[in-house]
Write a protein that holds these residues in place. Structure first.
Motif, mmCIF file in Angstrom:
data_model
loop_
_atom_site.group_PDB
_atom_site.id
_atom_site.type_symbol
_atom_site.label_atom_id
_atom_site.label_comp_id
_atom_site.label_asym_id
_atom_site.label_seq_id
_atom_site.Cartn_x
_atom_site.Cartn_y
_atom_site.Cartn_z
ATOM 1 N N THR A 373 21.902 -10.234 -5.816
ATOM 2 C CA THR A 373 20.885 -10.187 -4.778
ATOM 3 C C THR A 373 19.557 -10.744 -5.302
ATOM 4 O OG1 THR A 373 21.874 -8.310 -3.630
ATOM 5 C CG2 THR A 373 19.516 -8.645 -3.320
ATOM 6 N N LEU A 374 18.984 -11.646 -4.533
ATOM 7 C CA LEU A 374 17.671 -12.211 -4.853
ATOM 8 C C LEU A 374 16.601 -11.419 -4.109
ATOM 9 C CD1 LEU A 374 18.649 -15.973 -4.524
ATOM 10 C CD2 LEU A 374 18.084 -14.798 -6.655
ATOM 11 N N VAL A 375 15.612 -10.940 -4.838
ATOM 12 C CA VAL A 375 14.537 -10.117 -4.283
ATOM 13 C C VAL A 375 13.233 -10.905 -4.337
ATOM 14 C CG1 VAL A 375 13.251 -7.954 -4.490
ATOM 15 C CG2 VAL A 375 15.689 -8.022 -5.092
ATOM 16 N N PHE A 376 12.514 -10.919 -3.240
ATOM 17 C CA PHE A 376 11.220 -11.596 -3.146
ATOM 18 C C PHE A 376 10.174 -10.520 -2.858
ATOM 19 C CE2 PHE A 376 14.591 -14.496 -2.292
ATOM 20 C CZ PHE A 376 14.229 -15.628 -2.996
ATOM 21 N N LEU A 377 9.347 -10.255 -3.862
ATOM 22 C CA LEU A 377 8.451 -9.102 -3.845
ATOM 23 C C LEU A 377 6.998 -9.570 -3.888
ATOM 24 C CD1 LEU A 377 7.895 -6.030 -4.175
ATOM 25 C CD2 LEU A 377 8.315 -6.322 -6.632
ATOM 26 N N ALA A 378 6.314 -9.422 -2.767
ATOM 27 C CA ALA A 378 4.886 -9.744 -2.679
ATOM 28 C C ALA A 378 4.112 -8.438 -2.842
ATOM 29 C CB ALA A 378 4.557 -10.405 -1.347
ATOM 30 N N VAL A 379 3.416 -8.305 -3.969
ATOM 31 C CA VAL A 379 2.792 -7.025 -4.298
ATOM 32 C C VAL A 379 1.305 -7.044 -3.993
ATOM 33 C CG1 VAL A 379 4.503 -6.420 -6.046
ATOM 34 C CG2 VAL A 379 2.474 -7.716 -6.715
ATOM 35 N N THR A 380 0.783 -5.860 -3.752
ATOM 36 C CA THR A 380 -0.628 -5.684 -3.436
ATOM 37 C C THR A 380 -1.419 -5.262 -4.668
ATOM 38 O OG1 THR A 380 -2.180 -4.530 -1.961
ATOM 39 C CG2 THR A 380 -0.327 -3.237 -2.810
ATOM 40 N N ALA A 381 -2.720 -5.354 -4.563
ATOM 41 C CA ALA A 381 -3.683 -4.744 -5.498
ATOM 42 C C ALA A 381 -3.503 -5.182 -6.949
ATOM 43 C CB ALA A 381 -3.617 -3.211 -5.391
ATOM 44 N N GLU A 382 -3.087 -6.428 -7.161
ATOM 45 C CA GLU A 382 -3.045 -6.946 -8.534
ATOM 46 C C GLU A 382 -4.448 -7.041 -9.111
ATOM 47 O OE1 GLU A 382 -3.183 -10.159 -11.662
ATOM 48 O OE2 GLU A 382 -4.239 -10.011 -9.744
ATOM 49 N N GLU A 383 -5.384 -7.491 -8.284
ATOM 50 C CA GLU A 383 -6.741 -7.698 -8.777
ATOM 51 C C GLU A 383 -7.439 -6.387 -9.129
ATOM 52 O OE1 GLU A 383 -7.550 -10.496 -9.567
ATOM 53 O OE2 GLU A 383 -6.841 -12.029 -8.186
ATOM 54 N N SER A 384 -6.894 -5.275 -8.676
ATOM 55 C CA SER A 384 -7.451 -3.964 -8.997
ATOM 56 C C SER A 384 -6.807 -3.346 -10.226
ATOM 57 C CB SER A 384 -7.287 -3.013 -7.800
ATOM 58 O OG SER A 384 -7.931 -3.520 -6.660
ATOM 59 N N GLY A 385 -5.910 -4.089 -10.881
ATOM 60 C CA GLY A 385 -5.260 -3.575 -12.076
ATOM 61 C C GLY A 385 -3.757 -3.469 -11.953
ATOM 62 N N LEU A 386 -3.119 -4.437 -11.281
ATOM 63 C CA LEU A 386 -1.657 -4.495 -11.140
ATOM 64 C C LEU A 386 -1.122 -3.266 -10.405
ATOM 65 C CD1 LEU A 386 -0.669 -5.619 -14.786
ATOM 66 C CD2 LEU A 386 -1.700 -6.975 -12.952
ATOM 67 N N LEU A 387 -1.871 -2.744 -9.435
ATOM 68 C CA LEU A 387 -1.517 -1.460 -8.848
ATOM 69 C C LEU A 387 -0.263 -1.522 -7.990
ATOM 70 C CD1 LEU A 387 -5.049 -0.078 -7.876
ATOM 71 C CD2 LEU A 387 -3.782 0.161 -10.008
ATOM 72 N N GLY A 388 -0.082 -2.607 -7.233
ATOM 73 C CA GLY A 388 1.110 -2.701 -6.391
ATOM 74 C C GLY A 388 2.373 -2.823 -7.201
ATOM 75 N N SER A 389 2.353 -3.671 -8.215
ATOM 76 C CA SER A 389 3.539 -3.812 -9.063
ATOM 77 C C SER A 389 3.753 -2.569 -9.911
ATOM 78 C CB SER A 389 3.424 -5.050 -9.959
ATOM 79 O OG SER A 389 2.285 -4.978 -10.801
ATOM 80 N N GLU A 390 2.671 -1.934 -10.337
ATOM 81 C CA GLU A 390 2.793 -0.686 -11.088
ATOM 82 C C GLU A 390 3.446 0.396 -10.236
ATOM 83 O OE1 GLU A 390 2.575 2.296 -13.946
ATOM 84 O OE2 GLU A 390 2.427 0.119 -14.162
ATOM 85 N N TYR A 391 3.050 0.448 -8.965
ATOM 86 C CA TYR A 391 3.658 1.443 -8.076
ATOM 87 C C TYR A 391 5.139 1.133 -7.879
ATOM 88 C CZ TYR A 391 4.335 4.742 -4.304
ATOM 89 O OH TYR A 391 4.808 5.800 -3.545
ATOM 90 N N TYR A 392 5.456 -0.149 -7.698
ATOM 91 C CA TYR A 392 6.868 -0.508 -7.576
ATOM 92 C C TYR A 392 7.629 -0.149 -8.846
ATOM 93 C CZ TYR A 392 11.209 -2.990 -7.004
ATOM 94 O OH TYR A 392 12.560 -3.265 -6.924
ATOM 95 N N GLY A 393 7.058 -0.433 -10.013
ATOM 96 C CA GLY A 393 7.733 -0.115 -11.261
ATOM 97 C C GLY A 393 7.999 1.369 -11.415
ATOM 98 N N ALA A 394 7.032 2.194 -10.973
ATOM 99 C CA ALA A 394 7.204 3.645 -11.056
ATOM 100 C C ALA A 394 8.088 4.192 -9.946
ATOM 101 C CB ALA A 394 5.833 4.319 -11.016
ATOM 102 N N ASN A 395 8.199 3.439 -8.848
ATOM 103 C CA ASN A 395 8.987 3.871 -7.694
ATOM 104 C C ASN A 395 9.847 2.704 -7.215
ATOM 105 O OD1 ASN A 395 7.424 6.604 -6.984
ATOM 106 N ND2 ASN A 395 5.898 5.020 -7.399
ATOM 107 N N PRO A 396 10.777 2.237 -8.042
ATOM 108 C CA PRO A 396 11.502 1.002 -7.712
ATOM 109 C C PRO A 396 12.422 1.166 -6.506
ATOM 110 C CG PRO A 396 12.470 2.043 -9.644
ATOM 111 C CD PRO A 396 11.215 2.809 -9.332
ATOM 112 N N VAL A 397 12.373 0.177 -5.646
ATOM 113 C CA VAL A 397 13.305 0.154 -4.513
ATOM 114 C C VAL A 397 14.714 -0.158 -5.014
ATOM 115 C CG1 VAL A 397 13.890 -1.072 -2.374
ATOM 116 C CG2 VAL A 397 11.503 -0.466 -2.868
ATOM 117 N N PHE A 398 14.804 -1.018 -6.011
ATOM 118 C CA PHE A 398 16.089 -1.376 -6.619
ATOM 119 C C PHE A 398 16.081 -0.863 -8.054
ATOM 120 C CE2 PHE A 398 14.741 -4.702 -3.630
ATOM 121 C CZ PHE A 398 15.683 -4.471 -2.632
ATOM 122 N N PRO A 399 17.142 -0.168 -8.478
ATOM 123 C CA PRO A 399 17.128 0.444 -9.819
ATOM 124 C C PRO A 399 16.794 -0.576 -10.902
ATOM 125 C CG PRO A 399 19.067 1.144 -8.565
ATOM 126 C CD PRO A 399 18.419 0.048 -7.770
#
Length: 560
Positions: A373-399
């Motif tokens: 499966t190919l996942v295309f992830l547009a994350v928020t709040a990178e400019e505030s300190g990678l917050l969107g990707s950090e939240y995804y990493g801590a709460n991953p939709v895909f294991p």
């Protein structure tokens, strides 16, 4: 750069993590991929639209941010993607926005005469605590070198010191950044995570400090004071914390090099000598005999922003995932330029990378399903300190232990076609072999990032996945341009940083040269398809800081 062959029995994955196949065996596991046509019109249309003034700089939690999310859902669906979060296109990311106001000067006393430093001009400060007001009165200043506590390296800049009630004064980057090589306790010229300001504030908080001030110097920081002033002024968004930020310092900030020099002079210390001492093992913190006072008020807004997630389900192994990441946000309203323009449009950073998610999704959809499966992830709040990707990493939709790896795209380069790519973080993972094969298909080569001291591998969204064990590639278009060579490439980078980076000048330009961007997108397409169609599970190289985490996740039942 070796590869571990895929074993059908997942329970054996932990054993496989110890294996180190030969390169000949490994390369046989990287599939051949035929490049696909990628739409230049899509790239132009989406980049132009997202950087239009009507999106107001795409700040999270603003009407422009919500407009961005709605637009991306529309574009993802039109590209042929499916909703990626259990039938939803979005993942909510809870944030708190803290806006400081009524800043007092930073007043330093205890020397021959009081020193007064003006907000924004000489220093900037914020609070991570959810408190109405910040008041620091006569807090002792302590020079803690690079502010590093690394037991595995036998290094502790806080040794023997109780930091409670004190302000840590900290150098940017890490101790061996001046090295001409990549050898040293902290990887020589290549910045480690210990060199990032995020780490320095985290460690100061762990030490119980009342505040932390990082000394800005352009070369080791890799950006000018204007970037600090712009990025740290106005609303600051953070991931909401259960304790309301009580575990953080009262104030984190930056001071200019000139302000730092004046402080050291007032303390009777030689600034240059103190910097040199801080590079040596065994450095001990130096109380400066001075105190600092300042204060400001905070306003709060609690809100949620959203990551946007689309997928192309795999044909034979849909429960294994390959990531493509880019951040959709930018700074919103920012410091006006000389014309009064106060919108930081972020056309290059990162409307371009966000457009690439859609264009690549189109190309993969047109080709048909990959095996994974190919996942295309547009994350928020990178400019505030990678917050969107950090939240995804801590709460991953895909294991994460079923996530093979990925490619991150941030601020594409409009300098024209290049003979090379700049590899940010070379030699870290077995994905380098995929990259080398993709580059060979294009007749290009990979070169190490020319500014390893900048720590770029720790400054974009792939890091939130990497530090949790997922191998991630971060590749930028190279500096050896087909037209003009390295001199032209360096000139482009200088001009971008001087006129556009985190400024209102980062606007769409109809005269951009897209040839290098499309060259890079072809590479990203090939890399994603290789990872999706191989049966291998690439790992971090032996000795890499993230290898242990990946091995542990692979060893877990059902992992890798």
């Amino acid at each position: 750069m070796t590869f571990r062959p895929f074993l059908a029995a997942a329970a054996l994955c932990g054993l496989a993590a110890c294996a180190t196949p030969t390169m000949e065996t490994a390369e046989g596991g990287i599939p051949d991929v035929t490049p696909q046509s990628i739409s230049l019109d899509t790239m132009k249309d989406i980049t132009r639209t997202l950087s239009d003034d009507s999106f107001e700089g795409r700040a999270p939690g603003t009407p422009g941010g919500e407009k961005t999310v709605a637009y991306l859902i529309e574009q993802f669906e039109g590209a042929g993607l499916q909703p990626g979060n259990n039938g939803s296109w979005c993942q909510d990311v809870p944030l708190v926005e803290i806006t400081g106001r009524d800043f007092q000067p930073l007043v330093v006393t205890g020397g021959a005469q009081a020193l007064t430093f003006e907000p924004q001009q000489d220093w900037v400060g914020v609070s991570y605590r959810e408190v109405d007001s910040v008041a620091i009165s006569d807090a002792e200043l302590v020079f803690v070198g690079y502010g590093i506590n690394a037991p595995e390296k036998g290094w502790n800049d806080y040794a023997g010191l109780d930091m409670r009630g004190k302000i840590a004064v900290i150098l940017v980057n890490d101790p061996d950044w001046r090295s001409e090589t990549l050898e040293g306790t902290f990887n020589g010229r290549a910045m480690t995570y210990y060199g990032r300001w995020t780490y320095k504030y985290e460690e100061a908080a762990r030490q119980g400090a009342a505040g932390a001030l990082v000394i800005h110097q352009t070369e080791p920081a890799s950006y000018g004071w204007n970037v600090v002033e712009s990025s740290w002024s106005g609303p600051q968004a953070y991931a909401q914390r259960g304790d309301g930020g009580a575990s953080q310092t009262m104030m984190n900030g930056w001071i200019t090099e000139g302000a730092a020099s004046a402080i050291f002079d007032s303390a009777g210390q030689d600034f240059a000598a103190m910097q040199a001492a801080a590079t040596q093992a065994g450095f001990k913190p130096v109380p400066l005999g001075l105190t600092a006072s300042t204060g400001f008020q905070n306003d709060f807004r609690r809100f949620s922003s959203r990551n946007v997630i689309g997928i192309l389900p795999g044909s034979t192994r849909p429960d294994e995932y390959v990531l493509h990441t880019a951040h959709w946000d930018h700074l919103g309203r920012c410091t006006p330029d000389e014309t009064g323009d106060d919108i930081c449009n972020g056309a290059i950073d990162n409307a371009s990378g966000t457009a690439a998610l859609v264009a690549l999704a189109q190309a993969h959809a047109n080709k048909g399903p990959a095996e994974r499966t190919l996942v295309f992830l547009a994350v928020t709040a990178e400019e505030s300190g990678l917050l969107g990707s950090e939240y995804y990493g801590a709460n991953p939709v895909f294991p994460l232990d079923r996530t093979v790896g990925g490619v991150n795209m941030d601020a594409l380069v409009f300098a024209g076609a290049a003979r090379d790519v700049s590899i940010v973080g070379p030699g870290k993972s077995e994905l380098d072999a995929y990259l080398m094969k993709g580059l060979a298909m294009q007749g290009r080569v990979g070169t190490p990032n020319p500014s390893p001291q900048a720590g770029y591998y720790y400054r974009s969204d792939h890091f939130s996945l990497a530090k949790r064990g997922v191998p991630m590639l971060y590749v930028k278009s190279g500096d050896d341009l087909v037209n003009g060579g390295r001199e032209a490439g360096a000139a482009y980078q200088r001009a971008y940083r001087a006129t556009a980076y985190h400024r209102p000048g980062d606007e769409y330009d109809a005269n951009w040269d897209w040839s290098g961007v499309m060259q890079d997108l072809e590479l990203f397409y090939v890399l994603g398809r290789m990872m999706a169609d191989t049966q291998d599970w690439p790992n971090w190289n032996d000795g890499d800081e993230f290898r242990r985490i990946r091995d542990e996740s692979c060893a877990a039942p059902g992992g890798c």
